[in-house]
Design a protein around this motif. Structure first.
Motif, PDB file in Angstrom:
ATOM      1  N   PHE A 257       0.838  -1.196   0.000  1.00  0.00           N
ATOM      2  CA  PHE A 257       0.000   0.000   0.000  1.00  0.00           C
ATOM      3  C   PHE A 257       0.871   1.243   0.000  1.00  0.00           C
ATOM      4  O   PHE A 257       2.027   1.209   0.414  1.00  0.00           O
ATOM      5  N   ARG A 258       0.280   2.347  -0.409  1.00  0.00           N
ATOM      6  CA  ARG A 258       0.973   3.627  -0.392  1.00  0.00           C
ATOM      7  C   ARG A 258       1.016   4.143   1.038  1.00  0.00           C
ATOM      8  O   ARG A 258       0.108   3.917   1.832  1.00  0.00           O
ATOM      9  N   GLY A 259       2.108   4.854   1.374  1.00  0.00           N
ATOM     10  CA  GLY A 259       2.209   5.478   2.691  1.00  0.00           C
ATOM     11  C   GLY A 259       2.809   4.534   3.717  1.00  0.00           C
ATOM     12  O   GLY A 259       3.018   3.347   3.465  1.00  0.00           O
ATOM     13  N   ASN A 260       3.110   5.118   4.880  1.00  0.00           N
ATOM     14  CA  ASN A 260       3.726   4.338   5.942  1.00  0.00           C
ATOM     15  C   ASN A 260       2.975   4.598   7.225  1.00  0.00           C
ATOM     16  O   ASN A 260       2.828   5.728   7.669  1.00  0.00           O
ATOM     17  N   THR A 261       2.440   3.542   7.813  1.00  0.00           N
ATOM     18  CA  THR A 261       1.607   3.714   9.008  1.00  0.00           C
ATOM     19  C   THR A 261       2.439   3.888  10.265  1.00  0.00           C
ATOM     20  O   THR A 261       1.943   4.361  11.271  1.00  0.00           O
TER      21      THR A 261
ATOM     22  N   ASN B 224       5.101   8.750  -2.554  1.00  0.00           N
ATOM     23  CA  ASN B 224       4.842   8.476  -3.961  1.00  0.00           C
ATOM     24  C   ASN B 224       3.667   7.526  -4.096  1.00  0.00           C
ATOM     25  O   ASN B 224       3.503   6.622  -3.290  1.00  0.00           O
ATOM     26  N   SER B 225       2.882   7.748  -5.126  1.00  0.00           N
ATOM     27  CA  SER B 225       1.816   6.800  -5.421  1.00  0.00           C
ATOM     28  C   SER B 225       2.420   5.527  -5.966  1.00  0.00           C
ATOM     29  O   SER B 225       3.496   5.538  -6.576  1.00  0.00           O
TER      30      SER B 225
ATOM     31  N   ALA C  48      -1.431   5.585 -11.523  1.00  0.00           N
ATOM     32  CA  ALA C  48      -1.518   5.282 -10.087  1.00  0.00           C
ATOM     33  C   ALA C  48      -2.491   4.126  -9.857  1.00  0.00           C
ATOM     34  O   ALA C  48      -3.496   3.998 -10.549  1.00  0.00           O
ATOM     35  N   VAL C  49      -2.183   3.286  -8.870  1.00  0.00           N
ATOM     36  CA  VAL C  49      -3.054   2.160  -8.532  1.00  0.00           C
ATOM     37  C   VAL C  49      -3.335   2.193  -7.030  1.00  0.00           C
ATOM     38  O   VAL C  49      -2.667   2.916  -6.283  1.00  0.00           O
ATOM     39  N   ASP C  50      -4.335   1.391  -6.587  1.00  0.00           N
ATOM     40  CA  ASP C  50      -4.666   1.368  -5.160  1.00  0.00           C
ATOM     41  C   ASP C  50      -3.620   0.591  -4.362  1.00  0.00           C
ATOM     42  O   ASP C  50      -3.162   1.029  -3.334  1.00  0.00           O
TER      43      ASP C  50
ATOM     44  N   THR D 292       3.806   0.520   2.463  1.00  0.00           N
ATOM     45  CA  THR D 292       3.664  -0.461   3.545  1.00  0.00           C
ATOM     46  C   THR D 292       3.368  -1.823   2.938  1.00  0.00           C
ATOM     47  O   THR D 292       2.557  -1.927   2.021  1.00  0.00           O
ATOM     48  N   MET D 293       4.044  -2.840   3.469  1.00  0.00           N
ATOM     49  CA  MET D 293       3.800  -4.192   2.977  1.00  0.00           C
ATOM     50  C   MET D 293       3.199  -5.058   4.079  1.00  0.00           C
ATOM     51  O   MET D 293       3.666  -5.028   5.214  1.00  0.00           O
TER      52      MET D 293
END
Lengths: 235, 410
Positions: B64-68, B76-77, B221-223, B261-262
């Protein structure tokens, strides 16, 4: 010599026994200083009008209740200051109860009723044989598997006597044993008790207000207002 | 007085009052039955949910995009370019397949029937990655994706809703966002729940999704990205490789944290596990309250029984019963009642689970109730404890009766 000294030791020795009951705010004296000795092999009737304290005395002798003051020796053992569970053992080993209304457990048969005191004792060996023998001795050897409601009043009382005898107690305590019986059954029960007293030398204490029943005892103790009226009057 | 004798007497005394014993036991039966039923359904639901997650494959990684965990400014997307970068076999030998996913809600129409559902824009290997199987036709191909073809694979429920049937649909046309799409396949039913069911989804090439359904401000860009590792052992290696590739393609310096985030199926699995466990415990706790009520019922009836049998207690004491003997007698009765109820309750709970399971199966949600030995033992021990706990006070009351008073009781 040995024999006479044994015989002269009272099995029941009550000294200056009192018992007060609390009735609301006030204390009601039920027994006001009883002295009573009963010797092995005696058959004693305790008589008195209702309220005289004879039931209370009966409960004291039967170790069902503790006195307010005084001493009670049963078979040379001071029982008046024993704890509840110790009293239970004394009742189990030394006292056989016969009640006016038999007090048999209705769900179980005659044999099971008679084995109850054995079950509560330490010696449960040959339970069934002993219970059967006790029932034989009261003449009910052929009714051992009858439930109480299949027996007549006189038969039920005889089961109760077998139950009282099964642990070979020091005394047999009978509270109005013929009170619920017709005269014929009553006579049979009294004959059985007399027989036990004469043949087996069983010590029997009988509470009754029936003079004809009392007359069959060797000694009558009259209670009146918590005191013995005619002390040790041997008939 | 031996335990065996106490047990015998308790059975005799309880069977003397059959109706009353039965009604008292009923409270425990319902209590234990509810607990066992809930536990078996909970464990069944857990197995079913885990089964569904595992059917996607335990070697799947989500990106996913971003870091929790860390603060990232302007992450970046994730794009289809990232997906292409990850497809490098030499840099990422443990990665088997990648599918970008772009999803969105859109209208789907067939003839006069129209509905709103989620459209999944995916790559051709999405079916392989997620373990989707087809009941007819086939999933779209790589060339469909490259050519932005207007082809669609329908979920069976969606097909049913639109066309009233689940077969003979290949070749027909549905309109998505008012663009015509040719049906190339229908997936097999996978189940799901009220909130998300893959059976209601439609799958189209991600390129067609970008073009016709969901226009993106950031091109490509993708989800999220789905990565399939070689197998479940190589999942950690695959994650490491994906991480390094994505960091390179996102041009992150060594001091910058990840802007993605993985998670993998294992993580999802353990979360699902703990959620269903918590729910099961919670529901079993509520069911346990009825067990408590059953226990109070036992206490009530034991108190009545003590009062009724006051004379009997007096007699037994006159014959030499000690306090312990009387207490044992009544405790045995209450415990016998509750354990007996507990055992019937286990059967009742099993039945309850089977019935609910059958209803669930009929309405399309596979749910096989599972009764574990543990829950049976737990319920039995618990009902034993209930019997002792709620029998204690009545038994104590019986044991403490004064023999004189008890014998005189009418």
């Amino acid at each position: 010599m040995e024999q006479t000294s044994q015989a002269s030791m009272p099995v029941i020795d009550v000294r200056n026994l009192t018992k007060d009951y609390r009735l609301g705010e006030i204390m009601v004296p039920a027994l006001r200083g009883i002295d009573l000795q009963i010797f092995p092999g005696e058959m004693v009737a305790i008589m008195g009008p209702s309220g005289s304290g004879k039931s209370t005395l009966m409960n004291m002798i039967g170790c069902l209740d503790s006195p307010t003051s005084g001493e009670y020796y049963l078979d040379s053992l001071l029982v008046s200051d024993l704890k509840d569970d110790e009293l239970a053992i004394v009742r189990n080993q030394k006292i056989g109860f016969v009640f006016q209304n038999y007090n048999l457990l209705p769900r179980i048969d005659a044999l099971e009723n008679v084995t109850l005191p054995i079950r509560y004792s330490n010696n449960t060996a040959n339970m069934r044989q002993r219970a059967e023998a006790a029932l034989q001795s009261v003449g009910l050897g052929d009714r051992i598997h009858h439930k109480p409601n299949q027996l007549s009043g006189g038969q039920q009382q005889r089961v109760a006597i077998a139950r009282a005898l099964v642990n070979e107690p020091a005394i047999l305590l009978a509270d109005e044993p013929t009170g619920n019986l017709d005269s014929q059954s009553g006579k049979e029960v009294m004959d059985l008790l007399l027989n036990l007293n004469q043949q087996q030398n069983t010590t029997i204490v009988l509470v009754t207000h029936d003079p004809t029943v009392a007359a069959q005892a060797k000694r009558i103790v009259q209670l009146f207002d918590g005191l013995i009226k005619t002390p040790e009057a041997v008939s | 007085m031996k335990i065996w004798q106490a047990l015998k007497e308790a059975i005799a005394s309880l069977s003397a009052n059959r109706t009353r014993s039965f009604l008292t036991v009923l409270g425990i039966v319902i209590g234990v039955g509810a607990v066992i039923g809930v536990l078996s359904l909970g464990q069944g639901a857990e197995a079913s949910i885990i089964g569904q997650i595992e059917s996607i494959g335990t070697n799947v990684i989500y990106v996913f995009r971003g870091n929790t965990l860390e603060d990232v400014t302007n992450p970046n997307s994730l794009t289809t370019a990232d997906a292409d970068a990850l497809a490098n076999r030499t840099r990422a030998p443990h990665i088997l397949n990648i599918s970008p996913v772009l999803s969105g809600q859109s209208s789907v129409r067939f003839g006069d029937e129209s509905t709103q559902t989620s459209i999944m824009g995916v790559a051709e290997n999405y079916a392989e990655v997620t373990g989707i199987e087809l009941s007819e036709g086939s999933f779209f191909t790589e060339s469909n994706v490259t050519n932005r073809s207007s082809v669609v694979v329908l979920g069976p429920k969606l097909a049913e809703r639109l066309t009233g049937r689940q077969t003979e649909l290949v070749g027909t046309t549905v309109h998505i966002n008012n663009y015509p799409f040719r049906v190339v396949g229908v997936t097999k039913a996978k189940g799901g729940n009220q909130f998300s069911s893959p059976d209601m989804d439609a799958y189209i090439p991600i390129t067609a999704m970008q073009l016709r359904v969901k226009r993106q401000t950031i091109p490509n860009a993708v989800d999220f990205l789905l990565i399939q590792a070689q197998d479940s052992q190589s999942i950690d290696d695959a994650m490491q490789e994906a991480k390094s590739i994505l960091r390179t393609s996102h041009r992150l310096s060594s001091r910058q944290p990840d802007d993605f985030t993985m998670t993998n199926q294992q993580d999802v699995l353990s979360i699902a596990n703990s959620i269903t466990s918590i729910l099961t415990i919670f529901l079993a706790g509520i069911a346990g309250i009825s067990l408590l009520v059953g226990g109070i019922g036992i206490m009530n009836i034991m108190l009545v029984s003590v009062t009724e049998r006051t004379r009997e207690i007096g007699l037994r004491k006159a014959l030499g019963a000690r306090k312990f003997d009387i207490q044992l007698q009544f405790l045995t009765e209450s415990t016998l009642l509750s354990v007996f109820g507990g055992l019937i309750g286990v059967g009742f709970g099993w039945l309850l689970g089977e019935i609910v399971g059958a209803i669930a199966a009929n309405s399309g949600t596979p749910l096989v109730p599972q009764i574990s030995l543990n829950s049976v033992l737990l319920a039995t021990l618990f009902s034993l404890a209930v019997g002792i706990f709620f029998g204690w006070y009545p038994a104590l009351r019986a044991a403490n009766l004064e023999p004189v008073e008890a014998l005189r009781y009418e």
